[in-house]
Scaffold this motif. Sequence first.
Motif, PDB file in Angstrom:
ATOM      1  N   GLY A 611      36.104  34.991  19.368  1.00 12.40           N
ATOM      2  CA  GLY A 611      35.183  35.650  18.448  1.00 12.40           C
ATOM      3  C   GLY A 611      34.809  37.006  19.014  1.00 12.40           C
ATOM      4  O   GLY A 611      34.994  37.244  20.222  1.00 12.40           O
ATOM      5  N   GLY A 612      34.296  37.875  18.154  1.00 11.39           N
ATOM      6  CA  GLY A 612      33.990  39.248  18.567  1.00 11.39           C
ATOM      7  C   GLY A 612      33.031  39.325  19.748  1.00 11.39           C
ATOM      8  O   GLY A 612      33.133  40.208  20.597  1.00 11.39           O
ATOM      9  N   PHE A 613      32.099  38.354  19.825  1.00 16.25           N
ATOM     10  CA  PHE A 613      31.084  38.428  20.882  1.00 16.25           C
ATOM     11  C   PHE A 613      31.662  38.207  22.278  1.00 16.25           C
ATOM     12  O   PHE A 613      31.007  38.471  23.272  1.00 16.25           O
ATOM     13  N   ALA A 614      32.915  37.733  22.352  1.00 19.46           N
ATOM     14  CA  ALA A 614      33.520  37.451  23.666  1.00 19.46           C
ATOM     15  C   ALA A 614      34.474  38.568  24.119  1.00 19.46           C
ATOM     16  O   ALA A 614      35.143  38.435  25.150  1.00 19.46           O
ATOM     17  N   GLN A 615      34.508  39.651  23.368  1.00 22.10           N
ATOM     18  CA  GLN A 615      35.439  40.742  23.720  1.00 22.10           C
ATOM     19  C   GLN A 615      35.076  41.399  25.048  1.00 22.10           C
ATOM     20  O   GLN A 615      33.925  41.766  25.249  1.00 22.10           O
ATOM     21  N   PRO A 616      36.054  41.611  25.921  1.00 20.13           N
ATOM     22  CA  PRO A 616      35.735  42.295  27.183  1.00 20.13           C
ATOM     23  C   PRO A 616      35.366  43.761  26.932  1.00 20.13           C
ATOM     24  O   PRO A 616      35.965  44.409  26.091  1.00 20.13           O
ATOM     25  N   ASP A 617      34.376  44.249  27.671  1.00 22.99           N
ATOM     26  CA  ASP A 617      34.039  45.679  27.601  1.00 22.99           C
ATOM     27  C   ASP A 617      35.052  46.466  28.419  1.00 22.99           C
ATOM     28  O   ASP A 617      35.367  47.599  28.112  1.00 22.99           O
ATOM     29  N   LEU A 618      35.497  45.838  29.506  1.00 19.62           N
ATOM     30  CA  LEU A 618      36.435  46.526  30.389  1.00 19.62           C
ATOM     31  C   LEU A 618      37.689  45.671  30.574  1.00 19.62           C
ATOM     32  O   LEU A 618      37.588  44.477  30.874  1.00 19.62           O
ATOM     33  N   ILE A 619      38.847  46.288  30.320  1.00 14.85           N
ATOM     34  CA  ILE A 619      40.099  45.574  30.624  1.00 14.85           C
ATOM     35  C   ILE A 619      40.897  46.456  31.575  1.00 14.85           C
ATOM     36  O   ILE A 619      41.209  47.603  31.258  1.00 14.85           O
ATOM     37  N   CYS A 620      41.149  45.916  32.738  1.00 16.38           N
ATOM     38  CA  CYS A 620      41.860  46.687  33.750  1.00 16.38           C
ATOM     39  C   CYS A 620      43.245  46.045  33.946  1.00 16.38           C
ATOM     40  O   CYS A 620      43.361  44.907  34.414  1.00 16.38           O
ATOM     41  N   ALA A 621      44.283  46.780  33.528  1.00 13.97           N
ATOM     42  CA  ALA A 621      45.643  46.263  33.692  1.00 13.97           C
ATOM     43  C   ALA A 621      46.152  46.671  35.068  1.00 13.97           C
ATOM     44  O   ALA A 621      45.914  47.786  35.520  1.00 13.97           O
ATOM     45  N   THR A 622      46.809  45.750  35.724  1.00 15.93           N
ATOM     46  CA  THR A 622      47.232  46.012  37.099  1.00 15.93           C
ATOM     47  C   THR A 622      48.551  45.282  37.387  1.00 15.93           C
ATOM     48  O   THR A 622      48.913  44.346  36.673  1.00 15.93           O
ATOM     49  N   GLN A 623      49.240  45.738  38.428  1.00 14.84           N
ATOM     50  CA  GLN A 623      50.495  45.067  38.782  1.00 14.84           C
ATOM     51  C   GLN A 623      50.224  43.864  39.685  1.00 14.84           C
ATOM     52  O   GLN A 623      51.087  43.016  39.881  1.00 14.84           O
ATOM     53  N   SER A 624      49.016  43.824  40.241  1.00 15.97           N
ATOM     54  CA  SER A 624      48.726  42.727  41.164  1.00 15.97           C
ATOM     55  C   SER A 624      47.216  42.458  41.191  1.00 15.97           C
ATOM     56  O   SER A 624      46.424  43.308  40.796  1.00 15.97           O
ATOM     57  N   LEU A 625      46.839  41.269  41.638  1.00 15.10           N
ATOM     58  CA  LEU A 625      45.416  40.904  41.723  1.00 15.10           C
ATOM     59  C   LEU A 625      45.099  40.499  43.157  1.00 15.10           C
ATOM     60  O   LEU A 625      45.993  40.067  43.881  1.00 15.10           O
ATOM     61  N   PRO A 626      43.831  40.625  43.583  1.00 14.27           N
ATOM     62  CA  PRO A 626      43.509  40.180  44.949  1.00 14.27           C
ATOM     63  C   PRO A 626      43.619  38.662  45.055  1.00 14.27           C
ATOM     64  O   PRO A 626      42.815  37.942  44.488  1.00 14.27           O
ATOM     65  N   MET A 627      44.667  38.218  45.757  1.00  8.99           N
ATOM     66  CA  MET A 627      44.894  36.771  45.884  1.00  8.99           C
ATOM     67  C   MET A 627      44.984  36.388  47.353  1.00  8.99           C
ATOM     68  O   MET A 627      45.436  37.189  48.176  1.00  8.99           O
ATOM     69  N   THR A 628      44.587  35.160  47.604  1.00 10.16           N
ATOM     70  CA  THR A 628      44.792  34.646  48.963  1.00 10.16           C
ATOM     71  C   THR A 628      46.290  34.375  49.112  1.00 10.16           C
ATOM     72  O   THR A 628      47.026  34.366  48.125  1.00 10.16           O
ATOM     73  N   ARG A 629      46.696  34.081  50.358  1.00  5.03           N
ATOM     74  CA  ARG A 629      48.132  33.838  50.555  1.00  5.03           C
ATOM     75  C   ARG A 629      48.587  32.582  49.815  1.00  5.03           C
ATOM     76  O   ARG A 629      49.739  32.428  49.484  1.00  5.03           O
ATOM     77  N   SER A 630      47.608  31.713  49.530  1.00  4.42           N
ATOM     78  CA  SER A 630      48.007  30.500  48.791  1.00  4.42           C
ATOM     79  C   SER A 630      47.964  30.735  47.277  1.00  4.42           C
ATOM     80  O   SER A 630      48.145  29.800  46.492  1.00  4.42           O
ATOM     81  N   GLY A 631      47.701  31.972  46.863  1.00  2.08           N
ATOM     82  CA  GLY A 631      47.809  32.299  45.440  1.00  2.08           C
ATOM     83  C   GLY A 631      46.523  32.153  44.646  1.00  2.08           C
ATOM     84  O   GLY A 631      46.536  32.210  43.422  1.00  2.08           O
ATOM     85  N   LYS A 632      45.381  31.976  45.324  1.00  3.52           N
ATOM     86  CA  LYS A 632      44.119  31.831  44.598  1.00  3.52           C
ATOM     87  C   LYS A 632      43.520  33.224  44.357  1.00  3.52           C
ATOM     88  O   LYS A 632      43.402  34.028  45.289  1.00  3.52           O
ATOM     89  N   ILE A 633      43.152  33.502  43.116  1.00  2.11           N
ATOM     90  CA  ILE A 633      42.558  34.817  42.810  1.00  2.11           C
ATOM     91  C   ILE A 633      41.138  34.865  43.367  1.00  2.11           C
ATOM     92  O   ILE A 633      40.341  33.957  43.137  1.00  2.11           O
ATOM     93  N   MET A 634      40.845  35.928  44.099  1.00  4.90           N
ATOM     94  CA  MET A 634      39.511  36.062  44.699  1.00  4.90           C
ATOM     95  C   MET A 634      38.579  36.763  43.701  1.00  4.90           C
ATOM     96  O   MET A 634      38.387  37.977  43.750  1.00  4.90           O
TER      97      MET A 634
END
Length: 672
Positions: A611-634
């Motif tokens: 629904g409209g009320f859940a729209q993100p104000d900021l969307i940041c597209a990236t090639q990678s995310l901060p993840m631990t070595r076991s693949g968990k997003i921090m």
Amino acid sequence: MTSLNDQESSKGLAAHEIPKLFDPIGKASISLEDYKQAHAESIRDPSAYWSQQAKSYLDWYVPFDQALTGDFSAGDIAWFAGGKLNVCYNAIDRHVRNGKADQVALVWEGDEPDDIRRLTYLDMQRKISQIANALHAQGVRRGDVVTIYMPMIPELPMTMLACARMGAMHSVVFAGFSSEALAQRISAARSAFVVTADLGKRGGKSIDLKGIVDAARAKIDCEDIITSVMVWERFFDQDSETAPYDMQPKDVRMDLLVAGQRPCHVPEWMDAEDGLFLLYTSGSTGTPKGLLHTTGGYALYAAFTTKNSFALEDGDLFACVADCGWITGHTYVVYGALLNGATTFVFESTPVYPDPGRYWDMVERHKITQFYTAPTAIRLLMRYGDHHPAKYDMSSVKVLGTVGEPINPEAWRWYFEAVGKSKCTIVDTYWQTETGGHIVTNFPGVTPMKPGSCTFPSYGIDTVILDPMSGEPVTEANEKGHKEGVLAVRQPWPGMARTCLGDHHRFMTTYLKVYEGYYFTGDSAYLDQDGFHWIVGRVDDVLNVSGHRIGTAEVESALVSHAAVAQAAVVGQPHEIKGQSIAAFVMLTDGFSESESLIKELRSLVRQEIGGFAQPDLICATQSLPMTRSGKIMRRILRKIVCNEVESLGDTSTLADPSIVDELIAKVAELQ
Ligand code: PRX
């Protein structure tokens, strides 16, 4: 304690100088000491306490024997089981019998300020009976789930009450949810009946609700489940032989169907533990859960908290401007005031239509006595300036309520002074969809107020601050003098939800097994030196955007349904008006690159899925995310980045690729 004179002299002070304590306002029913004693008594023997309240607040067709059975550990809580009653009978019929037939029960103000309807208790009894008969004619029976997707017109609360009257459970879906979200809820509850309206009106605009229902029917297995779609017409014309919308098979013109029914209907006598309604709410993981509230305990708690938290008196006009699609609308628009025989106010429009004086204009015109809204609306209106509330005579108001998130002291102060003219109590009511009604709140005339604190537990509620690691009650204050941890409740109360529909295991693991023997709220909180409760915020992945509860997992799952998104991480960022807004980090699939049109597509995908009320104000597209070595997003790191707290990022050396952090910091700075 700060006296009222100190408050007067403190006008114009900077935010951090706002007085910390305000004396209770209005005529006190009891003293603070009396409250403390009565509260201690209420939690000493909850069964005895609530047994007495249940007899005084409700009419029972068959009396109950024992108030409380079961406990948190077993998750088998029942209140007043064996007792029989009907909630609609209690909200409407008994007042008709008791001399209130001609008293106005419901005042409705539509999108346009001159669009007003008033219904007496007798009008309500007749119309609700007709609706119940109409539902019956469509095949609705005791125990069925009726999904309601409607605008804020009087037929919405009346359809809910008609369900209660015939023992069907309503499942109201907020009309801001998308067709996808609606379909998911119809399907999860296997709800064969849908009640909707052709149009909604908000801020001068029409919303094609029927079109959204039709789109929902085309999804999942909805059409197989649904046997009837009953459609109210927002501008019903008795003389028109055709529906003002595109009729589908199974569609029924509800106004016509209802008009043909007898205006009397015998209420079903329900067991106190029979389901009254389902309400879907977001959690930290998975799909929204359908919380089940039951008949006797919920009705008592709605009536009791409305009366006590708002000092409701006979003849009051109680205005809660929440939408019936949320729990606040259930408890404090539909059930609370009516169960007490007062008058409830139903509002269709927005706080800024046609101008930002709308609320205050309504208060003056209708002589509203209690007014209840959310901090996000207060912050919005505060921005438009004091001259709006100053134009109106709001001397009828005794109590101003706030709910949904911690209220910042500046907004509190504005509500208190500019709206309440320093003469009204501000009740800061803390509660949740799960709790059914207020669990921590001040009481008008009784509890001193501290801007931003919801003060003390309501009657029958035994709150405790637990150490999140050990699960033990916090006994030591920290260096600020605060006992800080997570907020829990020690013993059952009548208004609490009993289960998640079809998934009791989830109910247990979310609320009752996190800290064995306690109900866990999911909020962190602290007690200050004076024992006042302060809510800090959710400790799980639930966001609070303009008072709307949204699970980060839901938004993430909408985002990853796009082919360009390999992974998504959603976090909350502070927002001046909404409290929190949504920031989404999307890791692109190989072969896709960032573009304005992609970001637009992602936004509209969230609109479509939730629904409209859940729209993100900021969307940041990236090639990678901060993840631990076991693949968990921090997510902790992402949260710090969007909150501009980069100096306290903590240890980033455990990340698979620490260099991504600086990249994201730069990117977010650009986007913000
Ligand atoms: O985080 C708390 C916040 O809203 C959450 C419950 O959201 P929901 O189930 O949608 O119900 C909202 C309306 C009752 C809580 O876990 N919350 C609600 N009221 C307050 C609050 N936080 C601080 N102060 C409040 N008064």
